[in-house]
Motif scaffolding. Structure first.
Motif, PDB file in Angstrom:
ATOM      1  N   GLU A   8       0.775  -1.240  -0.136  1.00  0.00           N
ATOM      2  CA  GLU A   8      -0.088   0.186   0.111  1.00  0.00           C
ATOM      3  C   GLU A   8       0.964   1.133   0.123  1.00  0.00           C
ATOM      4  OE1 GLU A   8      -3.897   1.745   2.274  1.00  0.00           O
ATOM      5  OE2 GLU A   8      -3.222  -0.279   2.719  1.00  0.00           O
ATOM      6  N   SER A   9       2.249   1.346   0.596  1.00  0.00           N
ATOM      7  CA  SER A   9       2.863   2.203   0.564  1.00  0.00           C
ATOM      8  C   SER A   9       3.382   2.848  -0.573  1.00  0.00           C
ATOM      9  CB  SER A   9       3.917   2.364   1.685  1.00  0.00           C
ATOM     10  OG  SER A   9       4.780   1.063   1.436  1.00  0.00           O
ATOM     11  N   ASP A  10       3.332   1.895  -1.639  1.00  0.00           N
ATOM     12  CA  ASP A  10       3.879   2.221  -3.242  1.00  0.00           C
ATOM     13  C   ASP A  10       2.861   3.023  -3.800  1.00  0.00           C
ATOM     14  OD1 ASP A  10       6.171   0.723  -2.744  1.00  0.00           O
ATOM     15  OD2 ASP A  10       5.079  -1.331  -3.274  1.00  0.00           O
ATOM     16  N   SER A  11       1.801   3.281  -3.376  1.00  0.00           N
ATOM     17  CA  SER A  11       0.704   3.729  -3.979  1.00  0.00           C
ATOM     18  C   SER A  11       1.034   5.232  -4.851  1.00  0.00           C
ATOM     19  CB  SER A  11      -0.466   4.170  -3.140  1.00  0.00           C
ATOM     20  OG  SER A  11      -1.536   4.694  -3.914  1.00  0.00           O
ATOM     21  N   VAL A  46       7.259  -4.437  -7.838  1.00  0.00           N
ATOM     22  CA  VAL A  46       7.931  -3.040  -8.192  1.00  0.00           C
ATOM     23  C   VAL A  46       9.384  -3.444  -8.044  1.00  0.00           C
ATOM     24  CG1 VAL A  46       6.190  -1.392  -7.403  1.00  0.00           C
ATOM     25  CG2 VAL A  46       7.773  -2.418  -5.667  1.00  0.00           C
ATOM     26  N   ALA A  47      10.130  -2.870  -9.030  1.00  0.00           N
ATOM     27  CA  ALA A  47      11.491  -2.625  -9.021  1.00  0.00           C
ATOM     28  C   ALA A  47      12.006  -1.489  -8.255  1.00  0.00           C
ATOM     29  CB  ALA A  47      12.009  -2.821 -10.369  1.00  0.00           C
ATOM     30  N   GLU A  48      12.801  -1.696  -7.351  1.00  0.00           N
ATOM     31  CA  GLU A  48      13.222  -0.492  -6.490  1.00  0.00           C
ATOM     32  C   GLU A  48      14.671  -0.292  -6.345  1.00  0.00           C
ATOM     33  OE1 GLU A  48      11.384  -0.234  -2.528  1.00  0.00           O
ATOM     34  OE2 GLU A  48      12.269  -1.974  -2.059  1.00  0.00           O
ATOM     35  N   GLN A  49      15.313   1.013  -6.045  1.00  0.00           N
ATOM     36  CA  GLN A  49      16.727   0.945  -5.873  1.00  0.00           C
ATOM     37  C   GLN A  49      16.714   2.256  -5.021  1.00  0.00           C
ATOM     38  OE1 GLN A  49      19.414   1.182  -9.231  1.00  0.00           O
ATOM     39  NE2 GLN A  49      20.960   0.443  -8.011  1.00  0.00           N
ATOM     40  N   ASP A  50      17.363   2.190  -3.978  1.00  0.00           N
ATOM     41  CA  ASP A  50      17.545   3.048  -2.975  1.00  0.00           C
ATOM     42  C   ASP A  50      16.213   3.891  -2.680  1.00  0.00           C
ATOM     43  OD1 ASP A  50      20.367   2.913  -3.074  1.00  0.00           O
ATOM     44  OD2 ASP A  50      20.445   4.176  -5.042  1.00  0.00           O
TER      45      ASP A  50
END
Length: 182
Positions: A8-11, A46-50
């Motif tokens: 949810e915090s990715d919204s 999701v793909a995330e970095q930093d």
């Protein structure tokens, strides 16, 4: 680089990414899709970095196949392999978690001959399975592509101790999937 399921915090980050990479006409549909995915109706990563979301991929099951709905990559990291990583990650998760064999993933894109999205999916092994006009917008044509995931063995539903070999039907002579035109 970390690829993980959405939360949810990715919204905010996902909706901002979609606003930068997708047509404004699809935003309400994409918001609804995100809400359904948070409810567990499909697969989304999701793909995330930093702590920054760089890419997003979603799919859901339709009968005995899966439809890849959304693949979005931040413009400054496009053409660096992130889209491929997300699609491959999705394929691996589906192979691990879904008992359906063969595993079929479908995707829809523009029918323009020079469409880079169409070329991207074809490089990943997707093949054309149809053309549809007026599916999303009057006058627009869409190409339907599918990928049949290879598997070496799956467990028989009759006898779980018996492994049945799978075949990749994309490699069969006379493959109809490359020749269907709607």
């Amino acid at each position: 680089m970390n690829i993980r399921p959405i939360c949810e915090s990715d919204s905010g980050a996902v909706l901002e990414l979609l606003a930068k990479t997708m047509s404004i006409h699809y935003m309400n549909e994409l918001k609804s899709e995100f809400e359904h995915l948070l409810e567990g109706k499909g697969y989304a990563f999701v793909a995330e970095q930093d702590d920054s979301v760089l890419g997003y991929i979603t799919c859901h099951q339709t009968a005995e196949t899966f439809k890849l709905e959304t693949l979005a990559i931040r413009p400054h990291v496009q053409r660096q392999g992130l889209g491929r990583l997300l699609v491959e990650h999705l394929e691996q998760v589906l192979q691990r978690e879904v008992p359906i064999r063969p595993l079929v993933i479908n995707v829809v894109t523009d029918d323009a001959v020079d469409d880079p999205v169409q070329a991207f999916y074809k490089q990943l092994g997707f093949i054309q399975s149809g053309i549809v006009v007026n599916e999303y917008k009057y006058g627009d044509g869409q190409i339907h592509l599918c990928k049949i995931i290879k598997c070496r063995f799956y467990l028989s539903t009759i006898n779980p101790h018996y492994a049945i070999p799978c075949i990749n039907i994309n490699n069969l002579p006379g493959n109809i999937f490359g020749h269907i035109r709607a």
